[in-house]
Design a protein around this motif. Structure first.
Motif, PDB file in Angstrom:
ATOM      1  N   GLY A 284      -5.526  16.305  -0.665  1.00 43.71           N
ATOM      2  CA  GLY A 284      -5.366  16.881  -2.000  1.00 43.71           C
ATOM      3  C   GLY A 284      -5.753  18.346  -2.033  1.00 43.71           C
ATOM      4  O   GLY A 284      -5.092  19.170  -2.689  1.00 43.71           O
ATOM      5  N   ARG A 285      -6.816  18.708  -1.329  1.00 45.90           N
ATOM      6  CA  ARG A 285      -7.237  20.109  -1.277  1.00 45.90           C
ATOM      7  C   ARG A 285      -6.190  20.969  -0.563  1.00 45.90           C
ATOM      8  O   ARG A 285      -5.896  22.090  -0.990  1.00 45.90           O
ATOM      9  CB  ARG A 285      -8.590  20.221  -0.578  1.00 45.90           C
ATOM     10  N   LEU A 286      -5.652  20.440   0.515  1.00 45.11           N
ATOM     11  CA  LEU A 286      -4.580  21.160   1.205  1.00 45.11           C
ATOM     12  C   LEU A 286      -3.383  21.370   0.280  1.00 45.11           C
ATOM     13  O   LEU A 286      -2.788  22.452   0.246  1.00 45.11           O
ATOM     14  CB  LEU A 286      -4.131  20.386   2.450  1.00 45.11           C
ATOM     15  N   GLY A 287      -3.031  20.333  -0.460  1.00 45.53           N
ATOM     16  CA  GLY A 287      -1.898  20.432  -1.370  1.00 45.53           C
ATOM     17  C   GLY A 287      -2.130  21.443  -2.474  1.00 45.53           C
ATOM     18  O   GLY A 287      -1.211  22.179  -2.862  1.00 45.53           O
ATOM     19  N   LEU A 288      -3.350  21.494  -2.995  1.00 43.17           N
ATOM     20  CA  LEU A 288      -3.662  22.487  -4.019  1.00 43.17           C
ATOM     21  C   LEU A 288      -3.533  23.888  -3.442  1.00 43.17           C
ATOM     22  O   LEU A 288      -2.924  24.775  -4.062  1.00 43.17           O
ATOM     23  CB  LEU A 288      -5.074  22.264  -4.559  1.00 43.17           C
ATOM     24  N   ALA A 289      -4.111  24.118  -2.265  1.00 43.67           N
ATOM     25  CA  ALA A 289      -4.008  25.436  -1.642  1.00 43.67           C
ATOM     26  C   ALA A 289      -2.549  25.807  -1.396  1.00 43.67           C
ATOM     27  O   ALA A 289      -2.135  26.958  -1.620  1.00 43.67           O
ATOM     28  CB  ALA A 289      -4.790  25.461  -0.333  1.00 43.67           C
ATOM     29  N   PHE A 290      -1.759  24.838  -0.952  1.00 44.31           N
ATOM     30  CA  PHE A 290      -0.336  25.065  -0.705  1.00 44.31           C
ATOM     31  C   PHE A 290       0.371  25.510  -1.990  1.00 44.31           C
ATOM     32  O   PHE A 290       1.158  26.468  -1.985  1.00 44.31           O
ATOM     33  CB  PHE A 290       0.288  23.775  -0.171  1.00 44.31           C
TER      34      PHE A 290
ATOM     35  N   ARG B  16       0.840  -1.213   0.000  1.00 44.82           N
ATOM     36  CA  ARG B  16       0.000   0.000   0.000  1.00 44.82           C
ATOM     37  C   ARG B  16       0.871   1.258   0.000  1.00 44.82           C
ATOM     38  O   ARG B  16       0.564   2.245  -0.674  1.00 44.82           O
ATOM     39  CB  ARG B  16      -0.921  -0.007   1.233  1.00 44.82           C
ATOM     40  N   LEU B  17       1.964   1.219   0.737  1.00 43.85           N
ATOM     41  CA  LEU B  17       2.860   2.372   0.774  1.00 43.85           C
ATOM     42  C   LEU B  17       3.541   2.594  -0.570  1.00 43.85           C
ATOM     43  O   LEU B  17       3.660   3.736  -1.046  1.00 43.85           O
ATOM     44  CB  LEU B  17       3.913   2.173   1.869  1.00 43.85           C
ATOM     45  N   LEU B  18       3.989   1.514  -1.192  1.00 42.59           N
ATOM     46  CA  LEU B  18       4.633   1.644  -2.497  1.00 42.59           C
ATOM     47  C   LEU B  18       3.649   2.174  -3.539  1.00 42.59           C
ATOM     48  O   LEU B  18       4.029   2.932  -4.435  1.00 42.59           O
ATOM     49  CB  LEU B  18       5.210   0.298  -2.937  1.00 42.59           C
ATOM     50  N   ALA B  19       2.383   1.777  -3.425  1.00 43.06           N
ATOM     51  CA  ALA B  19       1.374   2.302  -4.347  1.00 43.06           C
ATOM     52  C   ALA B  19       1.205   3.807  -4.163  1.00 43.06           C
ATOM     53  O   ALA B  19       1.022   4.549  -5.145  1.00 43.06           O
ATOM     54  CB  ALA B  19       0.044   1.588  -4.122  1.00 43.06           C
ATOM     55  N   LEU B  20       1.273   4.280  -2.929  1.00 46.01           N
ATOM     56  CA  LEU B  20       1.176   5.719  -2.678  1.00 46.01           C
ATOM     57  C   LEU B  20       2.362   6.464  -3.282  1.00 46.01           C
ATOM     58  O   LEU B  20       2.192   7.527  -3.894  1.00 46.01           O
ATOM     59  CB  LEU B  20       1.121   5.983  -1.167  1.00 46.01           C
TER      60      LEU B  20
ATOM     61  N   VAL C 208       2.026  11.079 -10.900  1.00 41.99           N
ATOM     62  CA  VAL C 208       1.173  12.266 -11.017  1.00 41.99           C
ATOM     63  C   VAL C 208       2.012  13.536 -11.008  1.00 41.99           C
ATOM     64  O   VAL C 208       1.748  14.473 -11.771  1.00 41.99           O
ATOM     65  CB  VAL C 208       0.124  12.286  -9.894  1.00 41.99           C
ATOM     66  N   SER C 209       3.033  13.580 -10.164  1.00 42.90           N
ATOM     67  CA  SER C 209       3.886  14.774 -10.106  1.00 42.90           C
ATOM     68  C   SER C 209       4.650  14.973 -11.409  1.00 42.90           C
ATOM     69  O   SER C 209       4.815  16.113 -11.874  1.00 42.90           O
ATOM     70  CB  SER C 209       4.870  14.664  -8.939  1.00 42.90           C
ATOM     71  N   ALA C 210       5.119  13.890 -12.010  1.00 36.32           N
ATOM     72  CA  ALA C 210       5.805  14.008 -13.294  1.00 36.32           C
ATOM     73  C   ALA C 210       4.861  14.546 -14.360  1.00 36.32           C
ATOM     74  O   ALA C 210       5.243  15.397 -15.184  1.00 36.32           O
ATOM     75  CB  ALA C 210       6.367  12.648 -13.718  1.00 36.32           C
ATOM     76  N   ALA C 211       3.614  14.078 -14.351  1.00 33.46           N
ATOM     77  CA  ALA C 211       2.625  14.590 -15.312  1.00 33.46           C
ATOM     78  C   ALA C 211       2.386  16.076 -15.101  1.00 33.46           C
ATOM     79  O   ALA C 211       2.282  16.853 -16.067  1.00 33.46           O
ATOM     80  CB  ALA C 211       1.310  13.816 -15.159  1.00 33.46           C
TER      81      ALA C 211
ATOM     82  N   ALA D  47       0.160  18.632  -4.998  1.00 26.31           N
ATOM     83  CA  ALA D  47      -0.797  18.175  -3.991  1.00 26.31           C
ATOM     84  C   ALA D  47      -0.617  16.713  -3.611  1.00 26.31           C
ATOM     85  O   ALA D  47      -0.721  16.357  -2.428  1.00 26.31           O
ATOM     86  CB  ALA D  47      -2.221  18.412  -4.496  1.00 26.31           C
ATOM     87  N   VAL D  48      -0.338  15.860  -4.591  1.00 26.21           N
ATOM     88  CA  VAL D  48      -0.296  14.431  -4.303  1.00 26.21           C
ATOM     89  C   VAL D  48       0.941  14.067  -3.498  1.00 26.21           C
ATOM     90  O   VAL D  48       0.852  13.432  -2.439  1.00 26.21           O
ATOM     91  CB  VAL D  48      -0.366  13.614  -5.607  1.00 26.21           C
ATOM     92  N   TYR D  49       2.110  14.481  -3.962  1.00 27.75           N
ATOM     93  CA  TYR D  49       3.329  14.061  -3.271  1.00 27.75           C
ATOM     94  C   TYR D  49       3.594  14.855  -1.999  1.00 27.75           C
ATOM     95  O   TYR D  49       4.239  14.360  -1.070  1.00 27.75           O
ATOM     96  CB  TYR D  49       4.530  14.109  -4.223  1.00 27.75           C
ATOM     97  N   SER D  50       3.085  16.084  -1.924  1.00 25.29           N
ATOM     98  CA  SER D  50       3.389  16.921  -0.770  1.00 25.29           C
ATOM     99  C   SER D  50       2.407  16.764   0.379  1.00 25.29           C
ATOM    100  O   SER D  50       2.770  16.960   1.541  1.00 25.29           O
ATOM    101  CB  SER D  50       3.427  18.394  -1.175  1.00 25.29           C
TER     102      SER D  50
END
Length: 349
Positions: A228-234, A155-159, A166-169, A198-201
């Motif tokens: 994800g919302r927090l990451g977008l705001a960040f 599960r961790l590796l999937a995250l 997603v970050s590369a995209a 948002a995803v990685y951070s």
């Protein structure tokens, strides 16, 4: 943002020491690269590992899982450092926080060996790309070898996999937006901002800590959405800082996003205003120097885009505060999310 755990710093230092040890006997250049990686990973706010440990604690994780938590937290910091190192190559930056970055250090190394400007740039870029690759590898290694059960490791590796892809995209879209003759829509810039950060951070480190604490699927889904919302705001706050922030805030000269002609949501909002023509003209000149950067900052502020983006940030953070009271989350996790929303709001310039 949130207090870091000294034990995480020790885990990070251990991984950096491992990279230096592996470099022994592989040439002076590789030894210098390992040392440069250590400098690149030094300091910073270390927000992402702090999110892993904070989420683990908020979900009342068992102390027996703490060694795995430290390993995974360290992995997210090395992942962040890898992205920063690669981002500097993409942005053609040779300094960070006022000192030479890995690319800058190896440009100087090449010049001291008699290389011309083109050769120095070639070595600098190669060193930075390879450094980022090594950091990505080390991040994956830390997660894969974290002392936990096989199902949790999967599960961790999937995250981590999702965070990197997603970050590369998002990074690629950011560059495509910058070089295209057509300005992207507001929706496209928001998608890019989300994917870049948002995803990685936020989403992945928060969920990683919760996974290690044994959180159930419902809690992870809510946490993922709000993270994800927090990451977008960040990231949107970072866009404001990248446009209007001081050199102290950006670690570079003021207005780096303007000098790099980045097409951020701020720019998209400005182009929706009555000042669109002036915005486009000012952006076209911004790369020419600090006077043009200041002119572009004034035009953007007068367009109303700064206030509109600040309003969007506030709305996003309010949605986090509301969602943090979902019954799927333990009260302590809700408080964590609200505290993070408050911290991001305070960063808004």
């Amino acid at each position: 943002m949130i207090a870091g755990d000294p034990a995480v710093a020790t885990a990070i230092d251990g991984s950096l020491a491992r990279i230096r040890e592996r470099a022994e006997g592989l040439g002076d250049g590789f030894g210098a690269l390992a040392a440069s990686i250590g400098r690149a990973a030094h300091g910073g706010k270390r927000v992402r590992p702090a999110l892993v440990t904070a989420a683990f604690e908020a979900f009342d994780g068992d102390a027996s899982s703490r060694p795995a938590v430290l390993s995974v937290a360290a992995a997210f910091e090395l992942l962040h450092t890898a992205f920063v190192v690669h981002d500097d190559v993409i942005d053609h930056d040779t300094e960070r926080r006022g000192v030479p970055n890995i690319g800058g250090e190896f440009r100087a190394r090449a010049r001291s060996a008699g290389a011309d400007a083109a050769g120095a740039a070639s070595l600098g870029d190669a060193a930075a790309i390879l450094a980022g690759d090594l950091l990505l590898h080390e991040a994956f290694r830390l997660v894969a070898m974290a002392p936990t059960d096989a199902a949790t490791t999967d599960r961790l590796l999937a995250l981590v996999d999702d965070a990197i892809v997603v970050s590369a995209a998002g990074e690629l879209a950011d560059v495509e937006n910058a070089v295209s003759a057509q300005f992207p829509s507001r929706e496209a810039t928001l998608d890019t901002a989300f994917r870049k950060t948002a995803v990685y951070s936020f989403r992945a480190p928060l969920r990683a800590g919760a996974v290690l604490a044994g959180a159930d699927g419902a809690a992870l889904r809510v946490l993922g959405d709000l993270g994800g919302r927090l990451g977008l705001a960040f990231q949107l706050v970072d866009d404001l800082i990248g446009t209007f922030g001081t050199a102290e805030q950006t670690g570079r000269d003021s207005g780096p996003d303007l000098r790099e002609t980045k097409r951020t949501p701020l720019i998209a909002l400005a182009r929706e205003s009555d000042a669109a023509a002036g915005v486009v003209a000012a952006l076209a000149r911004a790369a020419t120097g600090p006077v043009a950067v200041r002119e572009a900052q004034v035009v953007l502020a007068e367009s109303g885009a700064r206030e509109r983006l600040a309003g969007l940030i506030a709305e996003t953070l309010d949605a986090v505060r509301s969602g943090s009271r979902d019954d799927a989350l333990p009260p302590r996790a809700g408080r964590l999310l609200r505290g993070l929303a408050d911290e991001i709001e305070r960063r808004t310039p």
